[in-house]
Every structure is written in C-alpha cells, then in structure tokens.
Design a protein around this motif. Structure first.
Motif, PDB file in Angstrom:
ATOM      1  N   ILE A  19       0.838  -1.184   0.000  1.00 39.62           N
ATOM      2  CA  ILE A  19       0.000   0.000   0.000  1.00 39.62           C
ATOM      3  C   ILE A  19       0.881   1.244   0.000  1.00 39.62           C
ATOM      4  CG2 ILE A  19      -1.764   1.261   1.286  1.00 39.62           C
ATOM      5  CD1 ILE A  19      -2.634  -1.448   2.443  1.00 39.62           C
ATOM      6  N   MET A  20       1.894   1.244   0.869  1.00 32.98           N
ATOM      7  CA  MET A  20       2.777   2.396   0.982  1.00 32.98           C
ATOM      8  C   MET A  20       3.813   2.384  -0.138  1.00 32.98           C
ATOM      9  SD  MET A  20       1.531   3.662   3.737  1.00 32.98           S
ATOM     10  CE  MET A  20       0.615   3.149   5.183  1.00 32.98           C
ATOM     11  N   ASN A  21       4.193   3.553  -0.577  1.00 37.42           N
ATOM     12  CA  ASN A  21       5.277   3.616  -1.555  1.00 37.42           C
ATOM     13  C   ASN A  21       6.235   4.765  -1.284  1.00 37.42           C
ATOM     14  OD1 ASN A  21       3.645   5.719  -2.263  1.00 37.42           O
ATOM     15  ND2 ASN A  21       3.210   5.003  -4.332  1.00 37.42           N
ATOM     16  N   LYS A  22       6.114   5.377  -0.090  1.00 40.33           N
ATOM     17  CA  LYS A  22       7.049   6.416   0.318  1.00 40.33           C
ATOM     18  C   LYS A  22       7.448   6.138   1.766  1.00 40.33           C
ATOM     19  CE  LYS A  22       4.624   9.772  -2.601  1.00 40.33           C
ATOM     20  NZ  LYS A  22       3.768  10.979  -2.614  1.00 40.33           N
ATOM     21  N   TYR A  23       8.739   6.029   1.977  1.00 40.38           N
ATOM     22  CA  TYR A  23       9.198   5.615   3.297  1.00 40.38           C
ATOM     23  C   TYR A  23      10.239   6.584   3.857  1.00 40.38           C
ATOM     24  CZ  TYR A  23       7.186   1.277   1.548  1.00 40.38           C
ATOM     25  OH  TYR A  23       6.352   0.352   0.997  1.00 40.38           O
ATOM     26  N   ILE A  24      10.031   6.983   5.089  1.00 39.19           N
ATOM     27  CA  ILE A  24      11.056   7.661   5.878  1.00 39.19           C
ATOM     28  C   ILE A  24      11.570   6.611   6.855  1.00 39.19           C
ATOM     29  CG2 ILE A  24      11.566   9.517   7.502  1.00 39.19           C
ATOM     30  CD1 ILE A  24       9.033  10.940   6.305  1.00 39.19           C
ATOM     31  N   VAL A  25      12.798   6.179   6.669  1.00 39.28           N
ATOM     32  CA  VAL A  25      13.350   5.076   7.456  1.00 39.28           C
ATOM     33  C   VAL A  25      14.263   5.652   8.529  1.00 39.28           C
ATOM     34  CG1 VAL A  25      14.516   2.843   7.326  1.00 39.28           C
ATOM     35  CG2 VAL A  25      13.291   3.718   5.325  1.00 39.28           C
ATOM     36  N   THR A  26      13.982   5.330   9.783  1.00 43.86           N
ATOM     37  CA  THR A  26      14.726   5.939  10.888  1.00 43.86           C
ATOM     38  C   THR A  26      15.506   4.894  11.680  1.00 43.86           C
ATOM     39  OG1 THR A  26      12.994   5.737  12.592  1.00 43.86           O
ATOM     40  CG2 THR A  26      12.858   7.621  11.095  1.00 43.86           C
ATOM     41  N   ALA A  48      17.849  -1.203   9.045  1.00 48.03           N
ATOM     42  CA  ALA A  48      17.306  -0.021   8.363  1.00 48.03           C
ATOM     43  C   ALA A  48      17.965   0.196   7.014  1.00 48.03           C
ATOM     44  CB  ALA A  48      17.488   1.208   9.247  1.00 48.03           C
ATOM     45  N   ASP A  49      19.274  -0.002   6.951  1.00 49.21           N
ATOM     46  CA  ASP A  49      19.988   0.159   5.681  1.00 49.21           C
ATOM     47  C   ASP A  49      19.521  -0.864   4.655  1.00 49.21           C
ATOM     48  OD1 ASP A  49      22.512   1.261   4.163  1.00 49.21           O
ATOM     49  OD2 ASP A  49      22.706  -0.920   4.100  1.00 49.21           O
ATOM     50  N   CYS A  62      12.602   6.165  -0.784  1.00 51.68           N
ATOM     51  CA  CYS A  62      13.009   6.005   0.611  1.00 51.68           C
ATOM     52  C   CYS A  62      14.018   7.084   0.992  1.00 51.68           C
ATOM     53  CB  CYS A  62      13.683   4.653   0.846  1.00 51.68           C
ATOM     54  SG  CYS A  62      12.598   3.243   0.897  1.00 51.68           S
ATOM     55  N   TYR A  63      13.940   7.512   2.239  1.00 55.92           N
ATOM     56  CA  TYR A  63      14.980   8.352   2.831  1.00 55.92           C
ATOM     57  C   TYR A  63      15.410   7.700   4.138  1.00 55.92           C
ATOM     58  CZ  TYR A  63      13.694  11.993  -0.503  1.00 55.92           C
ATOM     59  OH  TYR A  63      13.452  12.698  -1.650  1.00 55.92           O
ATOM     60  N   LEU A  64      16.691   7.408   4.246  1.00 57.75           N
ATOM     61  CA  LEU A  64      17.242   6.785   5.456  1.00 57.75           C
ATOM     62  C   LEU A  64      17.944   7.854   6.286  1.00 57.75           C
ATOM     63  CD1 LEU A  64      17.979   4.345   7.196  1.00 57.75           C
ATOM     64  CD2 LEU A  64      19.941   3.944   5.689  1.00 57.75           C
ATOM     65  N   ILE A  65      17.488   8.042   7.524  1.00 58.32           N
ATOM     66  CA  ILE A  65      17.998   9.137   8.343  1.00 58.32           C
ATOM     67  C   ILE A  65      18.277   8.688   9.775  1.00 58.32           C
ATOM     68  CG2 ILE A  65      16.835  10.933   6.987  1.00 58.32           C
ATOM     69  CD1 ILE A  65      14.666  10.998   9.183  1.00 58.32           C
ATOM     70  N   ILE A 106      26.863   1.313   5.483  1.00 60.42           N
ATOM     71  CA  ILE A 106      25.520   1.788   5.814  1.00 60.42           C
ATOM     72  C   ILE A 106      25.445   3.237   5.361  1.00 60.42           C
ATOM     73  CG2 ILE A 106      23.950   2.386   7.710  1.00 60.42           C
ATOM     74  CD1 ILE A 106      24.984  -0.100   9.180  1.00 60.42           C
ATOM     75  N   LYS A 107      24.592   3.468   4.373  1.00 61.17           N
ATOM     76  CA  LYS A 107      24.566   4.766   3.700  1.00 61.17           C
ATOM     77  C   LYS A 107      23.305   5.538   4.077  1.00 61.17           C
ATOM     78  CE  LYS A 107      27.339   3.253  -0.261  1.00 61.17           C
ATOM     79  NZ  LYS A 107      28.534   3.992   0.182  1.00 61.17           N
ATOM     80  N   LEU A 108      23.471   6.513   4.964  1.00 58.81           N
ATOM     81  CA  LEU A 108      22.356   7.377   5.337  1.00 58.81           C
ATOM     82  C   LEU A 108      22.204   8.505   4.321  1.00 58.81           C
ATOM     83  CD1 LEU A 108      23.126   5.954   8.089  1.00 58.81           C
ATOM     84  CD2 LEU A 108      22.150   7.953   9.192  1.00 58.81           C
ATOM     85  N   ASP A 109      20.965   8.906   4.100  1.00 56.18           N
ATOM     86  CA  ASP A 109      20.737  10.081   3.255  1.00 56.18           C
ATOM     87  C   ASP A 109      21.101  11.358   4.000  1.00 56.18           C
ATOM     88  OD1 ASP A 109      19.467   9.121   0.687  1.00 56.18           O
ATOM     89  OD2 ASP A 109      18.235   8.101   2.175  1.00 56.18           O
ATOM     90  N   HIS A 110      20.961  11.308   5.324  1.00 56.60           N
ATOM     91  CA  HIS A 110      21.382  12.473   6.105  1.00 56.60           C
ATOM     92  C   HIS A 110      21.566  12.092   7.566  1.00 56.60           C
ATOM     93  CE1 HIS A 110      22.266  16.665   6.490  1.00 56.60           C
ATOM     94  NE2 HIS A 110      21.365  16.842   7.443  1.00 56.60           N
ATOM     95  N   TRP A 111      22.548  12.726   8.173  1.00 55.61           N
ATOM     96  CA  TRP A 111      22.867  12.562   9.598  1.00 55.61           C
ATOM     97  C   TRP A 111      22.899  13.959  10.196  1.00 55.61           C
ATOM     98  CZ3 TRP A 111      24.044   8.862  13.309  1.00 55.61           C
ATOM     99  CH2 TRP A 111      24.776   9.281  14.413  1.00 55.61           C
TER     100      TRP A 111
END
Length: 516
Positions: A19-26, A48-49, A62-65, A106-111
């Motif tokens: 159902i979801m197709n946009k993820y903010i991964v924390t 998470a990565d 996805c955005y991994l933060i 492990i590649k974060l989009d932002h720290w």
C-alpha cells in the motif's frame, strides 16, 4: 518448471499487497559517548539500511535518516568522567560513528548533529506546542530521585535500581529488560551511580504527556501499524497494566532548554520524533532534487518505518505516535521493527570490560559484505542471538574465500560467448523468490529471513558446482537479490552477467531496472 509469463503474474499479485510507496526510514539515534561495535550494527543500523536498499530495488522512494543524540544524560555523565565538555565529546564521537557506518557500508541520506541545531529546536517546539495546544501536556508536581551528596537528579543516567515492573537493574527512564518506563518512587534500591549512596526524593514541577487521556485512541492507532509479534504482545500488556502520565521535562538535568526556565528543559526521549523531522528538514534544505523530503510528513501515503531496540519501545511506540495523534496536519503512518540484543561469544557486549568487536577492526580484518551477511543471518529480530567469533571466520572463509569466487569464475566463463536464452525457473527457484518477496515487504520485513533465502541459494549453487555445473538462473537471481545485503559482492557478480539477462530478470521480478 515455471515460465516467465506465469511468474510475472505471481510477482504482481505479491506486489499488489504493498500500500505504501514512500518511506522515511529511521535509526534510533545513538548516544555519542563512544564508537560503534558489532552489537550496535546488529540492532537498528543494518536492518534499516537493508530495508532502504530493498525498497529502492523495488522502485520505491526512501529516505534513510538518523542523528546524534547530543542531549542524552549518559553523554553528560561520560563528559564528567572524561573531563571533556558534552558538546565537544558529542562532536568527536559523532564523527567516529559516521566513519564506522561508512566502513560497514551503511549509507544514510542524512545525519544530523542535534546540539545547538536550529532545525532540531524548531521541530521540538513544533511538537511540544502542538501537544500543549491539544491539552495533552500539562504541569504536575512529582517526587523525583536526587543525590544530595553529588547534587544530581536521578531521572536517568545518574541513578540505578530495580525496575518496579520486572525487578531487573534499570535506570528510572526506560528499562532495558522489560521496555517499560519505571516509576522512580516505586523502584527498589535506587542509588546514585556516582557515589552509590541511596537517593532521596524531592518535589519538583515537571510537564507530563497525558497518555491516559488518549489511551483508547492511541492503542487503536498503534496496533494498526505493522510490527513484530513480540511488540504487539508488549503493547497489549502495557495498555492492560494501564499507561501512565509520562514526564516530558527534566529540570536541572540534560536536555534542550526551550526557554529561560528549567521547567521547559525537554528530555531527550521526548525529542526523538522531533529529531527525525529535523533531520528531514535539514536534508530538504540541502537536497538537490526537485521534491522536498520534508513534504512527505504531510502525505498520507508516507510511512515512517522505525528501526529500534526493544528497550526503546516506550518512547517510540507510545510517546511518538501520541505527539501527532491529534495533529490534523501530520498524516504519515508508522511501522515499527524492534530487535533484541546481540551477545558476543555468549556474553553481553561491554566496552568497560573490553568485550566488544569494533566495526573499524572487524571490517579491516574481514570485509563489510561478510560482516553484513553474517550479522543478518544471526539478527536478533525475535530473541537475543550470539555472535561467535570462530564460527564467523569459518563461515566467511567458506563463503567469501571459496564459494563466491567460484561462482564468479563460472559466471565469467558461461557468459563469455554473450548468448541469451529464455528464462525458465525451477520450482525451488520460484519458491525462493516468493519467500524473498514475502520478507522484503514493508509490513513484513526481515533481514534474517532474506539472508536465509540467500544462503539457500548458495547451498543449491554449491551442490551443483561440486559437479562442475553452474545454475545460471540461480546465480543471476542471487546476484540481483543479494544487492541490499552484500552490495559490493552483488556489483562484482553482475559484472559477469550480460545487461540483457539483468534487464530480463529485473523485469521478471518487477524490480527497478539497472540505472533507473
């Protein structure tokens, strides 16, 4: 045998469940009082990565933060022990943590570094005042632990005793054993961590999150979110016992002081959701893409996928959804993936006893992919697991020094003539793919199960290679589906596979095409 057409139909049926197709991964923000060891990686970081890489492989956004938890009282304690100021210590260890994450790929989009950060303060104010406006934060005079000798408040890092819920050793904030929030006044043998003297209890005014006022609606909201069975059981138990008002401010201790008076010193566990929103906002300011990651929090197709240790459940599962429960602007949904602790050779990881394997050391002697793969296989998703050093090196020698190079060599020989043929999958291959799709879903995710499927592929490949036969389809499937867990190895394997074959298999599996 299953042909391509029939399998694509199966692939779309599985995919239709998303159902979801946009993820903010924390990733739960680490306390910057030291570097990362393998036990940390086995928690929220690696899961998470791999989740993020998996969803992107399926073409999702996805955005991994994550961020540095610079207002933790454990950081303050470490600062006092070392004689280094908390901000300086946080900065030094934040750099070490980021370096270790890079080493393990492990590649974060932002720290974000939260200390004296305007995005962080703005996000805390937004959520704090939203709760005030909704009437679910209110002042109350409470009895709190205090050490008269050391002149320290025992809200968290400076006191320890027996949890009044489970009886295990705990600080008064969140119990590592049962994940409940202890009542400091009801804890037994609560002592100052610095001098080991019994604490006294003093009256002080604090602000509290009025969880009982919204209990029914909050429970319904939480239980509608994807989570593992042990967390569902914990939520049911927490509400059955009756959730209580939860302290938001900790006067005269660590925390972000919003205004001039100590009653508005917000403690770090309340600020976690604000930290994630602040990280997104800072990323948005620096994002070169046309869309803004921060805008996703206003989109009801967005899901914040929280990866956390089970011991952090009270704040993440109860307090964070409560902060937006009555907010009409923030429409995002939640998913929660908890983990237990990883042991090292049967004992708890302990930096004080020098019983730990640091990320920088193991990657130097092994490689990032082998650590990622092995830790995924023993991931403590449902119970505590054990990292056995000798077993790791034996496993690594067989997989990374023998089997994977052998697969590479045979792929190179097989594809030297650059011929193509129709894709026909065996029954066992079809079952493996179906299980991979099941455990790669956003609402049923498991790196332990995904890595087990990869190991089954390797076992099947190994069995045929013993007779000098390479199952080309299985080798290509492994190269593609292993990308989220062993990205460097996957990339190397794909160098020996034709672009046509990779395109065909990605189309077959309904995955993102190479270069897209």
């Amino acid at each position: 045998m299953v042909g391509q057409g029939k399998y694509i139909e199966l692939s779309y049926q599985v995919r239709a469940g998303l159902i979801m197709n946009k993820y903010i991964v924390t990733i739960t923000p680490p306390t910057p009082n030291g570097d990362l060891h393998v036990g940390h990686i086995a928690g929220p970081f690696l899961s998470a990565d791999i989740f993020t890489r998996t969803q992107r492989l399926k073409g999702e956004k996805c955005y991994l933060i994550s961020y540095s938890d610079d207002y933790q009282s454990y950081l303050q304690r470490k600062a006092e022990e070392t004689g280094i100021s908390a901000p300086v210590l946080a900065k030094e260890n934040s750099k070490k943590i980021q370096e270790s994450l890079s080493l393990i790929d492990i590649k974060l989009d932002h720290w974000l570094e939260s200390y004296d950060n305007r995005y962080f303060e703005d996000a805390v104010k937004m959520l704090y005042h939203s709760c005030l406006d909704q009437g679910i934060i209110a002042p109350k005079v409470s009895l709190e632990p205090y050490c008269e000798k050391c002149e320290k408040w025992g809200y968290e890092a400076f006191a320890r005793g027996e949890c009044n819920h489970c009886g295990e050793s705990s600080d008064p904030s969140q119990c590592e054993s049962c994940a409940m929030a202890p009542d400091a006044f009801e804890m037994k043998n609560l002592r100052c961590i610095l001098c080991n003297e019994n604490v006294v209890y003093k009256h002080i005014e604090r602000n509290f999150l009025l969880l009982p006022v919204i209990a029914d609606k909050l429970k319904e909201k939480i239980l509608s979110s994807p989570m593992r069975p042990q967390l569902t059981e914990w939520v049911e138990e927490a509400f059955a016992h009756g959730i209580k008002e939860w302290g938001v401010t900790r006067p005269n201790e660590s925390g972000l002081k919003l205004y001039s008076d100590e009653n508005h010193r917000i403690h770090t566990w309340f600020m976690g959701l604000a930290g994630y929103l602040a990280t997104l906002k800072e990323l948005s300011e620096k994002n070169a893409n046309a869309d803004s990651p921060y805008d996703l929090i206003y989109d009801d197709n967005t899901c914040i996928v929280n990866f956390l240790g089970m011991d952090c459940s009270y704040s993440h599962i109860l307090a964070y959804p409560a902060q937006i429960l009555l907010n009409d602007e923030l429409h995002f949904k939640h998913a929660f993936y908890t983990n237990f602790f990883l042991k090292l050779d049967g004992k708890d990881f302990s930096t004080s006893r020098n019983h730990a394997i640091w990320v920088k050391d193991i990657v130097k002697n092994a490689c990032s992919d082998s650590v990622r793969f092995y830790v995924s296989l023993i991931s403590p998703e449902h119970s505590s697991e054990n990292f056995v050093v000798e077993e790791f090196w034996t496993w690594r020698n067989h997989i990374f020094n023998y089997l994977l190079p052998k697969i590479s060599d045979n792929l190179e020989k097989m594809n030297s003539d650059n011929t193509t043929s129709p894709i026909v999958l065996s029954e066992s291959e079809t079952k493996i793919i179906k299980r991979w799709q099941t455990y790669s879903r956003y609402d049923n995710f498991s790196i332990k199960e995904i890595s087990a499927e990869l190991m089954e592929m390797l076992d099947l490949l190994n069995a045929k290679l013993n007779y000098n036969i390479l199952d080309k389809n299985l080798a290509i499937l492994f190269a593609i589906l292993s990308e989220p867990i062993i990205p460097k190895t996957s990339k190397k394997l794909k160098e020996y596979i034709t672009h046509h074959d990779i395109e065909a298999f990605c189309s077959l599996l309904n995955l993102s095409r190479p270069g897209v």
